[in-house]
Design a protein around this motif. Structure first.
Motif, PDB file in Angstrom:
ATOM      1  N   GLY A 212       0.661  -1.358  -0.158  1.00 32.30           N
ATOM      2  CA  GLY A 212       0.146  -0.043   0.051  1.00 32.30           C
ATOM      3  C   GLY A 212       0.865   1.303  -0.139  1.00 32.30           C
ATOM      4  O   GLY A 212       0.635   2.093  -0.672  1.00 32.30           O
ATOM      5  N   PRO A 213       1.548   1.507   1.073  1.00 35.86           N
ATOM      6  CA  PRO A 213       2.393   2.821   1.044  1.00 35.86           C
ATOM      7  C   PRO A 213       3.033   3.176  -0.118  1.00 35.86           C
ATOM      8  O   PRO A 213       3.133   4.175  -0.698  1.00 35.86           O
ATOM      9  N   GLY A 214       3.753   2.034  -0.893  1.00 36.51           N
ATOM     10  CA  GLY A 214       4.695   2.305  -1.789  1.00 36.51           C
ATOM     11  C   GLY A 214       3.991   2.951  -3.169  1.00 36.51           C
ATOM     12  O   GLY A 214       4.037   3.681  -3.985  1.00 36.51           O
ATOM     13  N   LEU A 215       2.645   2.177  -3.061  1.00 35.35           N
ATOM     14  CA  LEU A 215       1.486   2.359  -4.287  1.00 35.35           C
ATOM     15  C   LEU A 215       1.082   4.206  -4.122  1.00 35.35           C
ATOM     16  O   LEU A 215       1.299   4.956  -5.111  1.00 35.35           O
ATOM     17  N   THR A 216       0.867   4.603  -2.998  1.00 37.92           N
ATOM     18  CA  THR A 216       0.263   5.682  -2.619  1.00 37.92           C
ATOM     19  C   THR A 216       1.679   6.860  -3.166  1.00 37.92           C
ATOM     20  O   THR A 216       1.311   7.700  -3.893  1.00 37.92           O
ATOM     21  N   ARG A 217       2.841   6.609  -2.784  1.00 35.62           N
ATOM     22  CA  ARG A 217       3.943   7.449  -3.225  1.00 35.62           C
ATOM     23  C   ARG A 217       4.073   7.520  -4.482  1.00 35.62           C
ATOM     24  O   ARG A 217       4.091   8.666  -5.305  1.00 35.62           O
ATOM     25  N   LEU A 218       3.902   6.428  -5.264  1.00 36.97           N
ATOM     26  CA  LEU A 218       4.095   6.314  -7.039  1.00 36.97           C
ATOM     27  C   LEU A 218       3.165   7.087  -7.312  1.00 36.97           C
ATOM     28  O   LEU A 218       3.093   7.780  -8.480  1.00 36.97           O
ATOM     29  N   LEU A 219       1.798   6.952  -7.014  1.00 30.98           N
ATOM     30  CA  LEU A 219       0.650   7.544  -7.476  1.00 30.98           C
ATOM     31  C   LEU A 219       0.783   9.128  -7.338  1.00 30.98           C
ATOM     32  O   LEU A 219       0.568   9.930  -8.197  1.00 30.98           O
ATOM     33  N   GLU A 220       1.193   9.475  -6.075  1.00 30.39           N
ATOM     34  CA  GLU A 220       1.424  10.889  -5.898  1.00 30.39           C
ATOM     35  C   GLU A 220       2.392  11.540  -6.706  1.00 30.39           C
ATOM     36  O   GLU A 220       2.272  12.639  -7.276  1.00 30.39           O
ATOM     37  N   ALA A 221       3.472  10.790  -6.916  1.00 28.95           N
ATOM     38  CA  ALA A 221       4.623  11.365  -7.969  1.00 28.95           C
ATOM     39  C   ALA A 221       4.086  11.265  -9.290  1.00 28.95           C
ATOM     40  O   ALA A 221       4.326  12.438  -9.942  1.00 28.95           O
ATOM     41  N   PHE A 222       3.084  10.429  -9.722  1.00 30.47           N
ATOM     42  CA  PHE A 222       2.682  10.455 -11.111  1.00 30.47           C
ATOM     43  C   PHE A 222       1.786  11.680 -11.202  1.00 30.47           C
ATOM     44  O   PHE A 222       1.899  12.430 -12.140  1.00 30.47           O
ATOM     45  N   TYR A 223       0.790  11.769 -10.242  1.00 33.07           N
ATOM     46  CA  TYR A 223      -0.352  12.726 -10.334  1.00 33.07           C
ATOM     47  C   TYR A 223       0.528  14.339 -10.254  1.00 33.07           C
ATOM     48  O   TYR A 223      -0.276  15.313 -10.948  1.00 33.07           O
ATOM     49  N   ALA A 224       1.379  14.355  -9.610  1.00 31.21           N
ATOM     50  CA  ALA A 224       1.946  15.419  -9.613  1.00 31.21           C
ATOM     51  C   ALA A 224       2.529  16.046 -11.064  1.00 31.21           C
ATOM     52  O   ALA A 224       2.445  17.258 -11.142  1.00 31.21           O
ATOM     53  N   ARG A 225       3.045  15.042 -11.543  1.00 30.97           N
ATOM     54  CA  ARG A 225       3.443  15.046 -12.906  1.00 30.97           C
ATOM     55  C   ARG A 225       2.380  15.525 -13.905  1.00 30.97           C
ATOM     56  O   ARG A 225       2.342  16.441 -14.736  1.00 30.97           O
ATOM     57  N   ALA A 226       1.349  14.774 -13.628  1.00 29.12           N
ATOM     58  CA  ALA A 226       0.131  14.765 -14.638  1.00 29.12           C
ATOM     59  C   ALA A 226      -0.625  15.921 -14.565  1.00 29.12           C
ATOM     60  O   ALA A 226      -1.065  16.763 -15.553  1.00 29.12           O
ATOM     61  N   TYR A 227      -0.540  16.499 -13.072  1.00 29.82           N
ATOM     62  CA  TYR A 227      -1.256  18.019 -13.140  1.00 29.82           C
ATOM     63  C   TYR A 227      -0.495  18.970 -13.683  1.00 29.82           C
ATOM     64  O   TYR A 227      -0.919  20.210 -13.727  1.00 29.82           O
ATOM     65  N   GLU A 228       0.804  18.976 -13.844  1.00 28.24           N
ATOM     66  CA  GLU A 228       1.600  19.993 -14.233  1.00 28.24           C
ATOM     67  C   GLU A 228       1.862  19.810 -15.925  1.00 28.24           C
ATOM     68  O   GLU A 228       2.133  20.681 -16.529  1.00 28.24           O
ATOM     69  N   ASP A 229       1.382  18.647 -16.395  1.00 30.52           N
ATOM     70  CA  ASP A 229       1.614  18.286 -17.860  1.00 30.52           C
ATOM     71  C   ASP A 229       0.601  19.287 -18.624  1.00 30.52           C
ATOM     72  O   ASP A 229      -0.699  18.975 -18.379  1.00 30.52           O
ATOM     73  N   PRO A 230       1.133  19.692 -19.724  1.00 27.98           N
ATOM     74  CA  PRO A 230       0.006  20.648 -20.537  1.00 27.98           C
ATOM     75  C   PRO A 230      -0.942  19.678 -21.195  1.00 27.98           C
ATOM     76  O   PRO A 230      -2.086  20.327 -21.532  1.00 27.98           O
ATOM     77  N   ARG A 231      -0.686  18.516 -21.414  1.00 28.74           N
ATOM     78  CA  ARG A 231      -1.457  17.739 -22.346  1.00 28.74           C
ATOM     79  C   ARG A 231      -2.504  16.898 -21.298  1.00 28.74           C
ATOM     80  O   ARG A 231      -3.456  16.614 -21.750  1.00 28.74           O
ATOM     81  N   LEU A 232      -1.956  16.593 -20.221  1.00 25.37           N
ATOM     82  CA  LEU A 232      -2.996  15.728 -19.404  1.00 25.37           C
ATOM     83  C   LEU A 232      -3.593  16.816 -18.421  1.00 25.37           C
ATOM     84  O   LEU A 232      -4.809  16.421 -18.142  1.00 25.37           O
ATOM     85  N   SER A 233      -3.034  17.860 -18.000  1.00 28.57           N
ATOM     86  CA  SER A 233      -3.928  18.649 -16.919  1.00 28.57           C
ATOM     87  C   SER A 233      -5.170  19.074 -17.337  1.00 28.57           C
ATOM     88  O   SER A 233      -6.074  19.065 -16.359  1.00 28.57           O
ATOM     89  N   PRO A 234      -5.515  19.525 -18.551  1.00 26.08           N
ATOM     90  CA  PRO A 234      -6.901  19.815 -18.602  1.00 26.08           C
ATOM     91  C   PRO A 234      -7.996  18.987 -18.573  1.00 26.08           C
ATOM     92  O   PRO A 234      -9.224  19.233 -18.254  1.00 26.08           O
ATOM     93  N   PHE A 235      -7.441  17.509 -18.310  1.00 23.68           N
ATOM     94  CA  PHE A 235      -8.604  16.641 -18.241  1.00 23.68           C
ATOM     95  C   PHE A 235      -9.053  16.631 -16.897  1.00 23.68           C
ATOM     96  O   PHE A 235     -10.006  16.299 -16.514  1.00 23.68           O
ATOM     97  N   PHE A 236      -8.109  16.974 -15.962  1.00 24.00           N
ATOM     98  CA  PHE A 236      -8.329  17.121 -14.427  1.00 24.00           C
ATOM     99  C   PHE A 236      -9.067  18.363 -13.917  1.00 24.00           C
ATOM    100  O   PHE A 236      -8.850  18.587 -12.793  1.00 24.00           O
ATOM    101  N   HIS A 237      -9.551  19.305 -14.761  1.00 21.32           N
ATOM    102  CA  HIS A 237     -10.244  20.271 -14.608  1.00 21.32           C
ATOM    103  C   HIS A 237     -11.387  19.973 -13.690  1.00 21.32           C
ATOM    104  O   HIS A 237     -12.119  18.912 -13.770  1.00 21.32           O
TER     105      HIS A 237
END
Ligand code: HEM
Length: 511
Positions: A343-368
């Motif tokens: 569990g904890p390792g999955l949370t860390r990886l997902l947090e790292a991924f979404y931190a990047r996705a929310y900064e990403d110009p192509r992915l972030s608009p989906f998360f409006h």
């Protein structure tokens, strides 16, 4: 306020409001998805007036006085109409039709204007009554001034093409599209081609193209059919194999055992349990299920995404999601779950991924309108259940969760590449990364699409936009004027965008 005229109705737009927001708010039926000017779904023609464009968009989407409503703000009053097909289409004429097998035909088509294409790409053919279907190109530009498609007599458009369309008949064409064709960077690599049905025509054109360019590395060509009678290119492919010692033809029949052909699933023979496939490039054309299975096997075999070229057939009926049965049938992965510290390792990886996705110009608009914590939590629930086998996930399965998002194959690959880099940077073992990504890969078909579609609930597709007038039981606040909407008063909730508007802002006059 600007006045908008569209489809015989009059709407209004507040200062700074996009055409899309204004039209949706007042109940207009308008297709839309990305909201950032890239999918092209909300394209309309500007008949009168002018607009300010909020961001730069692909020029081909705004040719001939077209506008993308999601990024256009009216400058005063405007008049709009549906997009003009002639601006995007060209005409073709049916030159010849040849029967190749019981239900398979070759059609030669002459474009009236020069058409630049590569064997293996596909074009949309559009009949006079707007019925449209994609067909893969089974010839090379060097063959003739016309191009050839292989058609199986199934469905309304294909049956019409095979039986009724007259020689000399004209229709419209859009395209070509698709990247499943020979490429210079594949030269020197072993090519693995998997086709089912008439996909063989397209991949044979790709193989002939590669051979004509001097491709000297092995080309393994697998043609999968249900019945031996459908191996309609058998003679031509055997001839090609005699002419080119590096070309290997492997027919495969899933029905009755056939001498000289493998028996069973083409993906099993071509890809599964075969060592050292990572140097190969994979080309796939045919049934979506075959393409999906082959992609999953390829990810597990470590073939990089940029070397998986696929053109799955597109069917007229909306594909029914199979995600629930896929989820139910997936075995747990205790080794991966242990590597994620349960569990904890999955949370860390997902947090790292979404931190990047929310900064990403192509992915972030989906998360409006979606918070990062929510995205991490939902993804955690979905994945942890698959990894630990608890099967206690109550969220939306991938088809419904992404029903409104226009996600191309290329965008899906882009997201997966980002995901992979996060897993690699975290030092997860390569075989665990492959298994994780192969799991995502199994849901590609549920997510990739060219237009939004409704959720499927209880087997029934729901309307895409819930534009019905509602009367809430509690007081609420209007997202437009920020005024109060009293309990019981008419309002309009747009669930796709999550917005609520009072009767005045929503233009409700007859409730
Ligand atoms: C380009 C690819 C993708 C994009 C743009 C994307 C985007 C999103 C967005 C914006 C949401 C939030 C939806 C909402 O709350 O309204 C979401 C939810 C979700 N996504 Fe994705 N996603 C992608 C690929 C994937 C993949 C590969 C998987 C895993 C197989 C996945 C699994 C999920 C799940 C389980 C949810 C939560 C569903 C729920 O609300 O219960 N997504 N995605």
């Amino acid at each position: 306020m600007s006045r908008l005229e569209y489809q015989g109705k009059v709407f209004s737009a507040a200062p700074g409001e996009t055409l899309l927001d204004a039209l949706l708010r007042q109940g207009a039926d308008i297709t839309h998805s990305c909201r950032k000017g890239s999918c092209g779904c909300c394209q309309l023609r500007l008949l009168d007036g002018s607009v300010d464009t909020l961001r730069e968009v692909d020029a081909s989407l705004t040719q001939g006085s077209h506008v993308l409503c999601c990024v256009s703000v009216p400058r005063g009053d405007v008049k709009l109409a549906r997009p003009d097909p002639n601006q995007r289409l060209q005409q073709v004429e049916l030159l010849a039709r040849t029967q190749l097998a019981k239900d398979t035909y070759a059609l030669d088509l002459a474009p009236l204007r020069m058409l630049e294409f590569r064997g293996g790409q596909h074009v949309y053919l559009i009949r006079g009554d707007n019925l449209a279907r994609p067909y893969s190109i089974a010839s090379r530009p060097e063959d003739d001034f016309s191009f050839r498609i292989h058609v199986r007599r199934r469905g309304e458009m294909s049956t019409w093409l095979c039986e009724q369309a007259r020689i000399g008949e004209r229709m419209y064409l859009r395209g070509p599209h698709g990247g499943c064709h020979d490429r210079d960077d594949l030269r020197g690599r072993p090519l693995l081609m998997l086709a089912t049905g008439v996909g063989a025509g397209a991949l044979m054109a790709v193989a002939r193209d590669a051979l004509a360019q001097g491709h000297a590395a092995p080309i393994e060509f697998h043609h999968g059919v249900g019945d031996a009678g459908d191996l309609y290119l058998d003679a031509e492919l055997r001839t090609l194999a005699q002419q080119h010692p590096n070309f290997h033809y492997r027919p495969c029949v899933s029905g009755e055992r056939t001498p000289g052909a493998a028996h069973g699933r083409i993906v099993t023979h071509a890809l599964e349990n075969r060592p050292r496939l990572e140097e190969h490039a994979l080309l796939l054309c045919g049934l979506p299920a075959m393409v999906e299975d082959a992609r999953v096997a390829a990810i597990l075999a470590d073939i990089p995404r940029e070397r998986i070229l696929a053109d799955p057939f597109e069917f007229t009926h909306s594909p029914r999601p199979r995600d629930a049965e896929k989820v139910a049938g997936m075995p747990a992965d205790p080794e991966l779950w242990a590597a994620l510290e349960q569990g904890p390792g999955l949370t860390r990886l997902l947090e790292a991924f979404y931190a990047r996705a929310y900064e990403d110009p192509r992915l972030s608009p989906f998360f409006h309108n979606v918070t990062r914590d929510w995205a991490v939590q939902k993804q955690y629930e979905f994945l942890s259940n698959l990894f630990n086998g608890n099967k206690a996930y109550f969220g939306l399965n991938p088809y419904n969760a992404h029903h409104w998002m226009v996600i191309s194959d290329e965008l899906f690959d882009y997201r997966e590449a980002l995901f992979e880099s996060v897993l690699r940077e975290a030092g997860l073992a390569p075989d665990l990364i492959r298994r994780w990504l192969a799991l995502h890969e199994q849901f590609r078909t549920e997510m990739v699409k060219g237009a939004p579609r409704g959720m499927i609930i209880g087997g029934v597709e729901q309307p895409l936009h819930n534009l019905s007038v509602q009367r809430l039981e509690i007081d609420a606040v209007c997202d437009g004027c920020h005024g109060e909407i009293a309990a019981g008063a008419p309002s309009r909730y747009q669930y796709r965008v999550g917005s609520l508007h009072c009767a005045e802002c929503a233009g409700i006059t007859d409730a």
